[in-house]
Design a protein around this motif. Sequence first.
Motif, PDB file in Angstrom:
ATOM      1  N   GLN A  25       0.828  -1.201   0.000  1.00 20.42           N
ATOM      2  CA  GLN A  25       0.000   0.000   0.000  1.00 20.42           C
ATOM      3  C   GLN A  25       0.866   1.256   0.000  1.00 20.42           C
ATOM      4  OE1 GLN A  25      -3.547   0.071   2.534  1.00 20.42           O
ATOM      5  NE2 GLN A  25      -2.777   1.975   3.395  1.00 20.42           N
ATOM      6  N   ALA A  26       1.903   1.270   0.819  1.00 16.40           N
ATOM      7  CA  ALA A  26       2.782   2.437   0.892  1.00 16.40           C
ATOM      8  C   ALA A  26       3.462   2.694  -0.453  1.00 16.40           C
ATOM      9  CB  ALA A  26       3.822   2.236   1.993  1.00 16.40           C
ATOM     10  N   HIS A  27       3.964   1.645  -1.093  1.00 15.79           N
ATOM     11  CA  HIS A  27       4.587   1.819  -2.413  1.00 15.79           C
ATOM     12  C   HIS A  27       3.563   2.321  -3.422  1.00 15.79           C
ATOM     13  CE1 HIS A  27       8.666   0.527  -1.677  1.00 15.79           C
ATOM     14  NE2 HIS A  27       8.230  -0.579  -1.070  1.00 15.79           N
ATOM     15  N   ASP A  28       2.350   1.779  -3.383  1.00 17.84           N
ATOM     16  CA  ASP A  28       1.293   2.216  -4.296  1.00 17.84           C
ATOM     17  C   ASP A  28       0.947   3.690  -4.093  1.00 17.84           C
ATOM     18  OD1 ASP A  28       1.134  -0.332  -5.382  1.00 17.84           O
ATOM     19  OD2 ASP A  28      -0.718  -0.874  -4.305  1.00 17.84           O
ATOM     20  N   ARG A  29       1.133   4.173  -2.890  1.00 21.81           N
ATOM     21  CA  ARG A  29       0.817   5.573  -2.571  1.00 21.81           C
ATOM     22  C   ARG A  29       2.003   6.506  -2.778  1.00 21.81           C
ATOM     23  NH1 ARG A  29      -3.273   5.185   2.599  1.00 21.81           N
ATOM     24  NH2 ARG A  29      -4.923   4.096   1.457  1.00 21.81           N
ATOM     25  N   GLY A  30       3.116   5.966  -3.294  1.00 23.93           N
ATOM     26  CA  GLY A  30       4.220   6.825  -3.683  1.00 23.93           C
ATOM     27  C   GLY A  30       5.437   6.848  -2.783  1.00 23.93           C
ATOM     28  N   TRP A  31       5.437   6.082  -1.704  1.00 22.00           N
ATOM     29  CA  TRP A  31       6.633   6.040  -0.850  1.00 22.00           C
ATOM     30  C   TRP A  31       7.721   5.276  -1.592  1.00 22.00           C
ATOM     31  CZ3 TRP A  31       6.749   9.060   3.260  1.00 22.00           C
ATOM     32  CH2 TRP A  31       5.548   9.497   3.801  1.00 22.00           C
ATOM     33  N   SER A  32       8.890   5.887  -1.754  1.00 25.24           N
ATOM     34  CA  SER A  32       9.961   5.254  -2.525  1.00 25.24           C
ATOM     35  C   SER A  32      10.677   4.164  -1.738  1.00 25.24           C
ATOM     36  CB  SER A  32      10.968   6.302  -3.000  1.00 25.24           C
ATOM     37  OG  SER A  32      11.517   7.007  -1.900  1.00 25.24           O
ATOM     38  N   THR A  33      10.736   4.297  -0.426  1.00 22.39           N
ATOM     39  CA  THR A  33      11.413   3.314   0.421  1.00 22.39           C
ATOM     40  C   THR A  33      10.524   2.987   1.613  1.00 22.39           C
ATOM     41  OG1 THR A  33      13.560   4.270  -0.163  1.00 22.39           O
ATOM     42  CG2 THR A  33      13.510   2.826   1.758  1.00 22.39           C
ATOM     43  N   VAL A  34      10.372   1.702   1.877  1.00 21.96           N
ATOM     44  CA  VAL A  34       9.622   1.252   3.049  1.00 21.96           C
ATOM     45  C   VAL A  34      10.528   0.302   3.815  1.00 21.96           C
ATOM     46  CG1 VAL A  34       7.571   0.057   3.889  1.00 21.96           C
ATOM     47  CG2 VAL A  34       7.426   1.472   1.829  1.00 21.96           C
ATOM     48  N   ARG A  35      10.701   0.576   5.089  1.00 20.10           N
ATOM     49  CA  ARG A  35      11.605  -0.216   5.918  1.00 20.10           C
ATOM     50  C   ARG A  35      10.809  -0.902   7.015  1.00 20.10           C
ATOM     51  NH1 ARG A  35      16.844   2.827   8.541  1.00 20.10           N
ATOM     52  NH2 ARG A  35      15.202   4.118   9.397  1.00 20.10           N
ATOM     53  N   GLN A  36      10.942  -2.236   7.116  1.00 17.63           N
ATOM     54  CA  GLN A  36      10.308  -2.997   8.192  1.00 17.63           C
ATOM     55  C   GLN A  36      11.374  -3.310   9.242  1.00 17.63           C
ATOM     56  OE1 GLN A  36       7.831  -6.347   7.214  1.00 17.63           O
ATOM     57  NE2 GLN A  36       7.318  -5.491   5.206  1.00 17.63           N
ATOM     58  N   LEU A  37      11.087  -2.929  10.472  1.00 15.94           N
ATOM     59  CA  LEU A  37      12.042  -3.087  11.563  1.00 15.94           C
ATOM     60  C   LEU A  37      11.412  -3.854  12.719  1.00 15.94           C
ATOM     61  CD1 LEU A  37      13.015   0.665  11.504  1.00 15.94           C
ATOM     62  CD2 LEU A  37      14.466  -1.195  10.685  1.00 15.94           C
ATOM     63  N   PRO A  38      12.200  -4.664  13.420  1.00 19.42           N
ATOM     64  CA  PRO A  38      11.677  -5.332  14.611  1.00 19.42           C
ATOM     65  C   PRO A  38      11.582  -4.325  15.761  1.00 19.42           C
ATOM     66  CG  PRO A  38      13.988  -5.857  14.328  1.00 19.42           C
ATOM     67  CD  PRO A  38      13.580  -5.059  13.129  1.00 19.42           C
ATOM     68  N   ARG A  51      10.820   8.058   2.649  1.00 21.69           N
ATOM     69  CA  ARG A  51      10.959   6.776   3.358  1.00 21.69           C
ATOM     70  C   ARG A  51       9.904   6.672   4.452  1.00 21.69           C
ATOM     71  NH1 ARG A  51      16.568   5.332   5.998  1.00 21.69           N
ATOM     72  NH2 ARG A  51      15.992   7.022   7.408  1.00 21.69           N
ATOM     73  N   LEU A  52       9.323   5.488   4.549  1.00 27.45           N
ATOM     74  CA  LEU A  52       8.358   5.175   5.592  1.00 27.45           C
ATOM     75  C   LEU A  52       8.910   4.000   6.379  1.00 27.45           C
ATOM     76  CD1 LEU A  52       5.568   6.275   6.424  1.00 27.45           C
ATOM     77  CD2 LEU A  52       4.552   4.459   5.043  1.00 27.45           C
ATOM     78  N   ASN A  53       8.911   4.110   7.694  1.00 25.43           N
ATOM     79  CA  ASN A  53       9.433   3.074   8.577  1.00 25.43           C
ATOM     80  C   ASN A  53       8.284   2.385   9.295  1.00 25.43           C
ATOM     81  OD1 ASN A  53      12.426   3.799   8.491  1.00 25.43           O
ATOM     82  ND2 ASN A  53      11.480   5.741   9.042  1.00 25.43           N
ATOM     83  N   PHE A  54       8.321   1.061   9.306  1.00 28.09           N
ATOM     84  CA  PHE A  54       7.344   0.262  10.038  1.00 28.09           C
ATOM     85  C   PHE A  54       8.061  -0.496  11.140  1.00 28.09           C
ATOM     86  CE2 PHE A  54       4.874  -0.613   5.855  1.00 28.09           C
ATOM     87  CZ  PHE A  54       4.184   0.579   5.970  1.00 28.09           C
ATOM     88  N   GLU A  55       7.530  -0.441  12.349  1.00 29.56           N
ATOM     89  CA  GLU A  55       7.957  -1.364  13.394  1.00 29.56           C
ATOM     90  C   GLU A  55       6.958  -2.513  13.332  1.00 29.56           C
ATOM     91  OE1 GLU A  55       7.551  -0.989  17.985  1.00 29.56           O
ATOM     92  OE2 GLU A  55       9.518  -0.187  17.409  1.00 29.56           O
ATOM     93  N   VAL A  56       7.476  -3.732  13.187  1.00 29.76           N
ATOM     94  CA  VAL A  56       6.623  -4.894  12.939  1.00 29.76           C
ATOM     95  C   VAL A  56       6.812  -5.936  14.038  1.00 29.76           C
ATOM     96  CG1 VAL A  56       6.117  -6.763  11.315  1.00 29.76           C
ATOM     97  CG2 VAL A  56       6.722  -4.491  10.447  1.00 29.76           C
TER      98      VAL A  56
END
Length: 67
Positions: A25-38, A51-56
Amino acid sequence: MAPTQDAQDTPDGYVGLDAEHAERQAHDRGWSTVRQLPPGAIVTMEYRAGRLNFEVRDGTVTRCWKG
């Protein structure tokens, strides 16, 4: 590509989503980088536009922030 500035696409809107779905969803909305972090991951403090950061935890986004 610049991130979407739509008020409905705020970082809080990703919290609670399945991480893989949220990333697509984030990429579809135009975020160039998405980072998943613990939870508790050590990250650098530099801000990167687009860049959008996710804590997962257990496959679910528990926190989300820009940069």
